[in-house]
Design a protein around this motif. Structure first.
Motif, PDB file in Angstrom:
ATOM      1  N   LYS A 149      70.639  91.510  34.203  1.00 31.34           N
ATOM      2  CA  LYS A 149      70.113  90.139  34.256  1.00 31.34           C
ATOM      3  C   LYS A 149      70.186  89.548  35.664  1.00 31.34           C
ATOM      4  CE  LYS A 149      70.583  87.255  30.942  1.00 31.34           C
ATOM      5  NZ  LYS A 149      71.110  86.274  29.958  1.00 31.34           N
ATOM      6  N   ALA A 174      67.056  89.768  39.259  1.00 37.59           N
ATOM      7  CA  ALA A 174      66.464  88.457  39.541  1.00 37.59           C
ATOM      8  C   ALA A 174      66.840  87.913  40.916  1.00 37.59           C
ATOM      9  CB  ALA A 174      66.900  87.453  38.472  1.00 37.59           C
ATOM     10  N   GLY A 212      63.863  88.662  43.264  1.00 31.82           N
ATOM     11  CA  GLY A 212      63.562  89.980  42.712  1.00 31.82           C
ATOM     12  C   GLY A 212      63.478  91.057  43.773  1.00 31.82           C
ATOM     13  N   TYR A 237      64.299  96.885  34.226  1.00 31.74           N
ATOM     14  CA  TYR A 237      64.348  95.422  34.201  1.00 31.74           C
ATOM     15  C   TYR A 237      63.838  94.830  35.513  1.00 31.74           C
ATOM     16  CZ  TYR A 237      66.759  95.263  29.742  1.00 31.74           C
ATOM     17  OH  TYR A 237      67.052  95.371  28.407  1.00 31.74           O
ATOM     18  N   ARG A 274      60.829  92.251  35.448  1.00 33.79           N
ATOM     19  CA  ARG A 274      61.020  90.925  36.038  1.00 33.79           C
ATOM     20  C   ARG A 274      59.914  90.630  37.040  1.00 33.79           C
ATOM     21  NH1 ARG A 274      61.314  87.769  40.695  1.00 33.79           N
ATOM     22  NH2 ARG A 274      62.419  85.865  40.177  1.00 33.79           N
ATOM     23  N   LEU A 324      63.854  90.106  31.810  1.00 34.39           N
ATOM     24  CA  LEU A 324      65.236  90.534  31.998  1.00 34.39           C
ATOM     25  C   LEU A 324      65.890  90.737  30.641  1.00 34.39           C
ATOM     26  CD1 LEU A 324      66.212  88.018  34.813  1.00 34.39           C
ATOM     27  CD2 LEU A 324      65.519  90.398  35.095  1.00 34.39           C
TER      28      LEU A 324
END
Length: 209
Positions: free
Chosen positions: A94, A98, A102, A164, A168, A175
């Protein structure tokens, strides 16, 4: 005449590359963009780096190493196995994908467009897998450590991290959600989880005579 490398120029290249990769991605950034931002010619970039991929690794590797070491530091005081595994997975699936707009996706873009002759540094991937495998393995109860292959587990964790990162990039919602993290954490801990929260003890009301 051989040009003398200057530390301040190399650092300026890395700072410019970090900003451009973060703002407009690896694919949209060219060596000309980086050189222009630094105030040097594109030819001078090759005095310091072999390729755009080489520049990306020079900014990506120390960032990723610092980030994983930060996770190790953050979980050091977490006592319960389930809580530790949750925190590791949350950071991997997560938080990191991010962070810095990103930034991790830049390495995905780079590796999918590697050209012949460009160097692929497998050493960083191997270090990441070792570190992540060690973190998760150490967080597990002893009986689970004996039944889980640390190297294969780490490979799956890194593959999910990459996935992920890509999701994202496509969507801000791409995520891992809390339910996915919770499910995987409990699968890793296994049925003999002793890290459950203690039940609150409530006294039964006394019977009236």
């Amino acid at each position: 005449m051989v040009q003398v490398k200057k530390d301040e120029v190399r650092q300026a290249i890395l700072e410019a590359a970090w900003q451009l990769f973060s703002q407009q991605t690896y694919q949209r950034t060219t060596l000309t963009h980086i050189a222009r931002k630094v105030g040097i010619s594109s030819a001078n970039l090759y005095v310091y780096f072999d390729s755009k991929l080489d520049i990306l690794y020079a900014v990506y590797e120390p960032w990723m190493r610092r980030r994983l070491l930060q996770i190790e530091s953050d979980i050091a005081s977490v006592r319960q196995p389930l809580d530790r595994v949750r925190q590791i997975l949350r950071a991997l699936w997560k938080e990191i994908p991010a962070e810095e707009n990103g930034f991790l996706n830049n390495i995905m873009q780079a590796l999918s467009t590697v050209e012949k002759g460009e160097r692929y540094k497998r050493s960083l991937l191997e270090w990441m897998e070792t570190r992540i495998g060690d973190m998760i393995h150490a967080a597990l109860p002893a009986e689970r450590r004996r039944s889980i292959d640390k190297a294969r587990l780490a490979r799956v964790m890194v593959m999910a991290l990459d996935g992920y990162s890509i999701h994202r990039h496509i969507s801000a919602r791409g995520l891992a959600d809390d339910k996915t993290v919770e499910m995987m954490a409990r699968l890793l801990i296994g049925p003999n989880d002793r890290a459950k929260r203690p039940r609150s003890r409530t006294r039964k009301p006394a019977k009236r005579r």
